[in-house]
Design a protein around this motif. Structure first.
Motif, PDB file in Angstrom:
ATOM      1  N   CYS A 170      16.002  10.169  72.170  1.00 34.99           N
ATOM      2  CA  CYS A 170      16.192   8.841  72.762  1.00 34.99           C
ATOM      3  C   CYS A 170      15.872   8.671  73.925  1.00 34.99           C
ATOM      4  O   CYS A 170      15.635   9.465  74.763  1.00 34.99           O
ATOM      5  N   CYS A 200      18.009   7.450  76.268  1.00 38.24           N
ATOM      6  CA  CYS A 200      19.017   7.475  77.125  1.00 38.24           C
ATOM      7  C   CYS A 200      18.824   8.295  78.348  1.00 38.24           C
ATOM      8  O   CYS A 200      18.230   9.428  78.153  1.00 38.24           O
ATOM      9  N   CYS A 235      21.664   8.689  69.644  1.00 39.43           N
ATOM     10  CA  CYS A 235      22.499   9.838  70.046  1.00 39.43           C
ATOM     11  C   CYS A 235      24.043   9.670  69.602  1.00 39.43           C
ATOM     12  O   CYS A 235      24.640  10.520  69.492  1.00 39.43           O
TER      13      CYS A 235
HETATM   14 ZN    ZN Z   1      20.846   7.644  73.104  1.00 35.54          ZN
END
Ligand code: ZN
Length: 488
Positions: free
Chosen positions: A29, A31, A47
């Protein structure tokens, strides 16, 4: 198993190392990959494992894994894919971990360690890519006394490589050397911080014992929870001895996972060890398999920096350093870079090596700092060494100046000026002190004149003392000789 004397058994160790990759974002992802940020500030539906969220492969993580594989002399798989490893634990948000099982990115490599004065090869079975788990914090409520746990998902989904060795390791010391070599390589590559205490570089061990000469493996015990090099060493020593004793006493060994208890200095049984089939691995349906073309692998190989062993060799030949100095100055990439930056500014490789391994390392150790945290830059060291060479300060005074530089980050020139440490090399300025030393020490003067040349050392020392270390000892020596030889 027949019972033999303890020395008739050999220990067989294979290590599994997990290293967090230094990517910008997480594995599947967008992040930020910042596990130590404010808890749960780097999270998203992927996540957090929310239903319907779909993962996307982080390309940089695949590149870094291949780069690590190449540095470990592995073959890179042309076909690789991710698999689901299914198990239940509160730190696993989706109820499964995306990992690699049958088709790891890299396989069949080796690294070399120097053990017992010999170069020894330890096989690398595989290097695969997976995602890290969330972090659990176990607490106790102070009012009710009830235990509870907190979950920080910042680490959940961080890219993680697993490096699995062959069972080629036969002592705790070899294991320590292997781990150190591996850590230095990942640090040189810039793929991981390799920090064991912070948990970004973790190690589990598979330990068994067998009669010397046997090729069969004994019952395998997995040892976990070793959080430092020292812990790995102690845990492996303990576990090997425990297994040999058990066999000697006719007690059966069970295949299990044991945790290292640092305070008690023992391993403790945790659970019977799962087998691979317990995880119900299957190909990850939400991600495409990858084909890693030879041309792509070649482009990764081009990103390879000079590795520790090659750099150590070069330090010996290019700078004429001893094997020991070359070794300690290449232990980390940061140290080696620091050394070379200093030599570029002050072209006396051996003097620079002496100063760094002596003065700088001593101060870093005493204050428990890494070289990257030093307030003195390579330029600062070069300036100071230049001042010694020009005779502006004595080597002895330079050590004090350096301590001050290290503490405050001030330049050598400023400190020398402020403390009035400039070396006195002017003969006229030293004349009076030399005369006083001669007058005050008639016995040494007589000794010198009667042929005891070493008596002059004492007189030089007296002048140095009177000047509070600032006199240039070479000039003092010349002055003394001139005066004593003349009056003789
Ligand atoms: Zn994430």
């Amino acid at each position: 198993m027949k019972v033999l004397a303890p020395e008739m058994y050999e220990v067989v160790i294979g290590l599994e190392v997990h290293a967090e990759l230094l990517t910008q974002s997480k594995m599947f992802c967008g992040c930020a990959n910042q596990p130590n940020a404010t808890p749960n500030s780097n999270v998203c539906p992927v996540c957090l494992g929310l239903p319907g969220a779909l993962p996307v492969i982080n390309q940089r993580a695949v590149e870094l894994t291949a780069l690590t594989g190449l540095a470990l002399n592995c073959s890179i798989s042309e076909f690789t894919r991710f698999d689901r490893k299914n198990y239940f634990y509160p730190d696993l948000m989706k109820g499964y971990q995306i990992s690699q099982y049958q088709h790891p990115i890299a396989h069949d490599g080796w690294i070399e360690i120097e053990y017992d004065g010999r170069i020894q090869r330890i096989g690398i079975r595989r290097v695969h890519l997976e995602e890290d788990t969330a972090k659990l914090f176990h607490r106790v409520d102070p009012t009710t006394g009830r235990p509870y746990s907190l979950v920080d998902v910042n680490r959940g989904g961080v890219p993680l490589i697993e490096i699995v060795s062959e069972p080629d390791i036969h002592s705790a010391e070899q294991a320590r050397l292997y781990l150190q070599a591996l850590r230095t390589i990942v640090q040189y590559l810039g793929v991981s911080t390799g920090n064991m205490e912070e948990g970004s570089f973790r190690c589990d061990a598979n330990v068994s014992v067998r009669p010397v000469g046997s090729t069969e493996l004994g019952t395998k015990v997995e040892v976990k929870n070793m959080n430092s090099f020292r812990a790995v060493f102690r845990a492996l020593e303990y576990e090997a001895e425990r297994q040999i004793k058990a066999i000697a006493n006719g007690e059966p060994l069970t295949q299990e996972t044991r945790g290292w208890d640092e305070s008690r200095g023992i391993t403790v049984g945790q659970r019977s060890k799962e087998s691979a089939h317990d995880y119900r691995y299957f190909p990850e349906p939400d991600l495409p398999p990858l084909s890693l073309a030879p041309s792509w692998v070649a482009s990764i190989r081009q990103q390879m920096p000079e590795l520790p062993a090659a750099r150590r060799q070069r330090f010996e030949t290019q700078y004429g350093l001893s094997p020991y100095d070359a070794e300690v100055l290449t232990t980390t990439r940061a140290t080696a870079d620091y050394y070379e930056a200093t030599v570029k500014l002050f072209d006396r490789p051996k003097q620079v090596a002496n100063w760094l391994t002596g003065e700088l390392f001593r101060l870093l150790n005493a204050s428990n700092l890494e070289i990257g945290q030093s307030k003195v830059s390579p330029a600062g060291v070069a300036d100071l060494l230049q001042l010694i060479e020009k005779g502006v300060i004595s080597g002895r005074a330079a050590k004090d100046v350096f301590e001050e530089m290290f503490r405050t980050g001030e330049s050598a020139n400023r400190i020398i000026e402020a403390k009035g440490l400039t070396q006195i090399s002017d003969a006229a300025a030293l004349d009076r002190l030399v005369d006083e030393a001669i007058a005050a020490n008639p016995k040494s003067v007589a000794d010198y004149k009667s042929g005891k040349a070493q008596a002059i050392g004492f007189l030089v020392g007296q002048v140095m003392k009177a000047s509070r270390g600032k006199a240039n000892p070479g000039v003092v020596n010349d002055l003394l000789r001139a005066k004593l030889d003349q009056t003789g």
